[in-house]
Each structure stands twice: as structure tokens, then as C-alpha cells.
Enzyme design. Structure first.
Site, PDB file in Angstrom:
ATOM      1  N   LYS A 153      60.726  24.225  90.404  1.00  0.00           N
ATOM      2  CA  LYS A 153      59.414  23.580  90.274  1.00  0.00           C
ATOM      3  C   LYS A 153      59.552  22.225  89.566  1.00  0.00           C
ATOM      4  O   LYS A 153      58.947  21.238  89.979  1.00  0.00           O
ATOM      5  CB  LYS A 153      58.450  24.516  89.507  1.00  0.00           C
ATOM      6  CG  LYS A 153      58.051  25.734  90.329  1.00  0.00           C
ATOM      7  CD  LYS A 153      57.366  26.816  89.506  1.00  0.00           C
ATOM      8  CE  LYS A 153      57.163  28.071  90.357  1.00  0.00           C
ATOM      9  NZ  LYS A 153      56.627  29.221  89.601  1.00  0.00           N
TER      10      LYS A 153
ATOM     11  N   ASP B 193      48.085  27.462  89.398  1.00  0.00           N
ATOM     12  CA  ASP B 193      48.581  28.675  90.067  1.00  0.00           C
ATOM     13  C   ASP B 193      47.424  29.477  90.669  1.00  0.00           C
ATOM     14  O   ASP B 193      47.650  30.405  91.449  1.00  0.00           O
ATOM     15  CB  ASP B 193      49.322  29.565  89.052  1.00  0.00           C
ATOM     16  CG  ASP B 193      50.829  29.548  89.268  1.00  0.00           C
ATOM     17  OD1 ASP B 193      51.256  29.123  90.359  1.00  0.00           O
ATOM     18  OD2 ASP B 193      51.562  29.973  88.360  1.00  0.00           O
TER      19      ASP B 193
ATOM     20  N   GLN C  41      54.961  31.030  83.814  1.00  0.00           N
ATOM     21  CA  GLN C  41      55.893  31.718  84.702  1.00  0.00           C
ATOM     22  C   GLN C  41      55.843  33.223  84.406  1.00  0.00           C
ATOM     23  O   GLN C  41      56.041  33.651  83.279  1.00  0.00           O
ATOM     24  CB  GLN C  41      57.319  31.161  84.502  1.00  0.00           C
ATOM     25  CG  GLN C  41      58.342  31.719  85.470  1.00  0.00           C
ATOM     26  CD  GLN C  41      58.052  31.354  86.927  1.00  0.00           C
ATOM     27  OE1 GLN C  41      57.659  30.244  87.250  1.00  0.00           O
ATOM     28  NE2 GLN C  41      58.236  32.323  87.819  1.00  0.00           N
TER      29      GLN C  41
END
Ligand code: NAD
Length: 283
Positions: free
Chosen positions: A51, A118, A95
Site C-alpha cells: 500500500k 477502507d 491494518q
């Protein structure tokens, strides 16, 4: 049979994002993404690195906040508060998975919905179900982008989703229903999986079990999207679909690797750009 090339499409999207970021930079504005990484899980470390690299390639500023496994929930919450307040950061992702002593829901709910690139915050999930503008989770959003690129119209199609997690199956369901598909969603308690997959025009699977979907479970001409990522003992990366045999019956199919995976990252960049633009416009 057509291979749905997510890698190629992701490069095209990255180039588009890069161009837009360059335009914003000319105005003195730099989109920024923060990532929180807890513990030393090698898979999580790899994903975070991918990422960050993607941000670098497109000119998005990115910063990774790394913490040991022993971090407390309180410390994590105060870091999130700090990032929520930072005007140079427009997207924040945590994460997953987090260590067991940390309440993941509490952490995800602390992320500002405006920076929730997200799309895991219940506020954004609710807006997604209602078909309102929101940040949709990157993996299902990437699948929709593949459909668009290959002119696959989901309107009125029978779709079977296998896997019903909050980050994959459920938002996938919402995105498809919003586009007027008829959607079946299966999970571990589904009685007869084959009965559902066999009648679908499109099968989307995100479970984490190699060879879960075999050729006898799909109809001729089916469109197959394989979200699963499994590392075999010999180091090979495979999805949840028996690609060799299912591809013989499919009209379109995603490979693993090179299908949905790269699209997830491309959508993260797109969501970060969207968050940054919204912030800039609101100023
Ligand atoms: P999860 O464990 O949270 O959810 C798995 C889902 O599969 C659950 O709904 C469960 O009920 C269902 N399931 C389990 N066994 C089943 C069975 N035998 N038959 C039918 N359903 C079954 O997992 P997740 O986080 O949603 O991830 C699923 C897979 O997708 C994993 O392989 C993960 O690595 C992969 N993934 C890929 C990407 C990507 O970018 N390509 C992104 C996220 C997740």
C-alpha cells in the site's frame, strides 16, 4: 473465455490517480494516507508495504504508524484521535487483524468516517446499504470496477457470493443490490453450496479455502470472481476456485494472483484521493 486482468486495470487506475494527484500538487495540496500497523504478522507487513509503495508511485504522501503487539487499546485510540485531527492526512486505515486484547469494532468506529478509506466504519457501511455516496470497502469496490471495465452489466443477473464477512461478502452484496442484481449470499452455515452456485450467472467467492469452487458447481458460461488468497505449502499463491477446470466452463474469470488483489490497492488509492478532494472542497 476471457481472463479479467485486474493487474492491468489497476495500473490504468493508478495512472489516473497519479494524474489527479499531480494536478492537486500544482495547487499546493498533497493527499495523505496514514496506516496503523500493530504487531509483526508477515502478511500484514507485506500488505502495508504494498500500500505504501502504491502511494509512492502515485505521489500520495503516506505514513505508517507501527506498534508492537503489546500496545494498549487506549494508546491506539489516542493515536487515531491524533490522526483524525491532522489536516495533512485525509485517509486512515487500520491494518487487520488486530491482536486479541484489542476490540476491533471499537477501533474501527473511532476512525473519522471522513477519513475511513477502507469503508469499514458502520456509518459508511450504512450509507453503502442505502445506496448513498460513501467510502465502499476496497475489495468489493475493485470487483465492481472490473465489471465496469469489461462491460459486464450486473442488472438483473443472478449473483452468488460465497463468504459473508464485513469486509468482503456483505459490502459486495450491497454494491450489487444497488446495481439491481439478484444476490444470494452463502457462508459456512449454507446447507447446499452447490445448489446456490450452480444457478448463478456470476459467482464471487471470498472465503480462504483452495479449490472450494469446482467445475461441477458452476454452470456453463458463468462469470467467476475469485477473491480468495491462499498460500500453499509449496509457496504458490492460489484463490478459492479450481482455476484449471472452472476456467474451461467460464466466460470470464479472474486469476489469482493478478485479479482482485491489485484492484484492492488501486481502490484504496482512489478512496484516498476522494477523501482528500472532499477535505479540500470543504475548506
Ligand atoms: P473471513 O474469515 O472473515 O470470512 C470468511 C467467510 O467465508 C465467512 O463468511 C465464512 O462463513 C465463509 N466460509 C468459510 N468456510 C466456508 C465454506 N466452506 N463454504 C462457504 N462459506 C464459507 O475472511 P475474509 O477476511 O472475508 O477473507 C476471505 C478471503 O478473501 C481470504 O482468502 C482473504 O485472504 C481474501 N481476501 C482477499 C482480498 C484481496 O484483495 N484479494 C481482500 C480481503 C480478503
Amino acid at each position: 473465455m476471457t481472463i479479467l486482468d485486474g493487474k492491468k486495470l489497476s495500473q490504468k487506475i493508478k495512472a489516473e490517480v497519479k494524474k489527479e494527484v499531480e494536478e492537486l500538487k500544482k495547487e499546493g495540496f498533497i493527499p495523505g494516507l496514514a496506516v496503523i500497523l500493530v504487531g509483526d504478522d508477515p502478511a500484514s507487513q507485506t500488505y502495508v508495504k504494498m500500500k505504501s509503495n502504491a502511494c509512492k508511485q502515485t505521489g500520495i504522501y503516506s505514513v505508517v504508524h507501527e506498534f508492537p503487539e503489546t500496545i494498549t487499546e487506549k494508546e491506539l485510540l489516542s493515536t487515531i484521535d491524533m490522526i483524525n485531527e491532522n489536516p495533512n492526512i485525509h485517509g486512515l486505515l487500520i491494518q487487520l487483524p488486530l491482536p486479541k486484547h484489542i476490540d476491533t469494532t471499537k477501533i474501527l468506529e473511532r476512525v473519522s468516517p471522513d477519513k475511513d478509506v477502507d469503508g469499514f466504519h458502520p456509518y459508511n457501511m450504512g450509507r453503502l446499504v442505502e445506496g448513498l455516496d460513501t467510502f465502499a470497502p476496497c475489495t468489493p469496490l475493485g470487483v465492481m470496477e472490473i465489471f465496469k471495465e469489461y462491460n459486464i452489466d450486473v442488472y438483473g443477473k443472478d449473483v452468488c457470493i460465497v463468504g459473508a464477512s464485513n469486509i468482503v461478502g456483505k459490502p459486495m452484496w450491497a454494491l450489487l443490490v444497488n446495481e439491481m442484481a439478484t444476490v444470494d449470499i452463502c457462508h459456512i452455515a449454507t446447507k447446499d453450496l452447490k445448489e446456490h452456485t450452480k444457478r448463478a450467472d456470476i459467482v464471487i467467492v471470498g472465503v480462504g479455502k483452495p479449490n472450494l469452487i469446482t467445475a461441477d458447481m458452476v454452470k456453463e458460461g458463468v462469470i467467476v470472481i475469485d477473491i480468495g488468497i491462499n498460500k500453499l505449502p509449496d509457496g504458490r499463491l492460489v484463490g478459492d476456485v479450481d482455476f484449471e477446470n472452472v476456467s474451461k466452463k467460464a466466460s470470464y474469470i479472474t486469476p489469482v494472483p493478478g485479479g482482485v488483489g491489485p484492484m484492492t490497492i488501486a481502490m484504496l488509492l482512489k478512496n484516498t484521493l476522494k477523501a482528500a478532494k472532499k477535505f479540500k472542497e470543504a475548506k
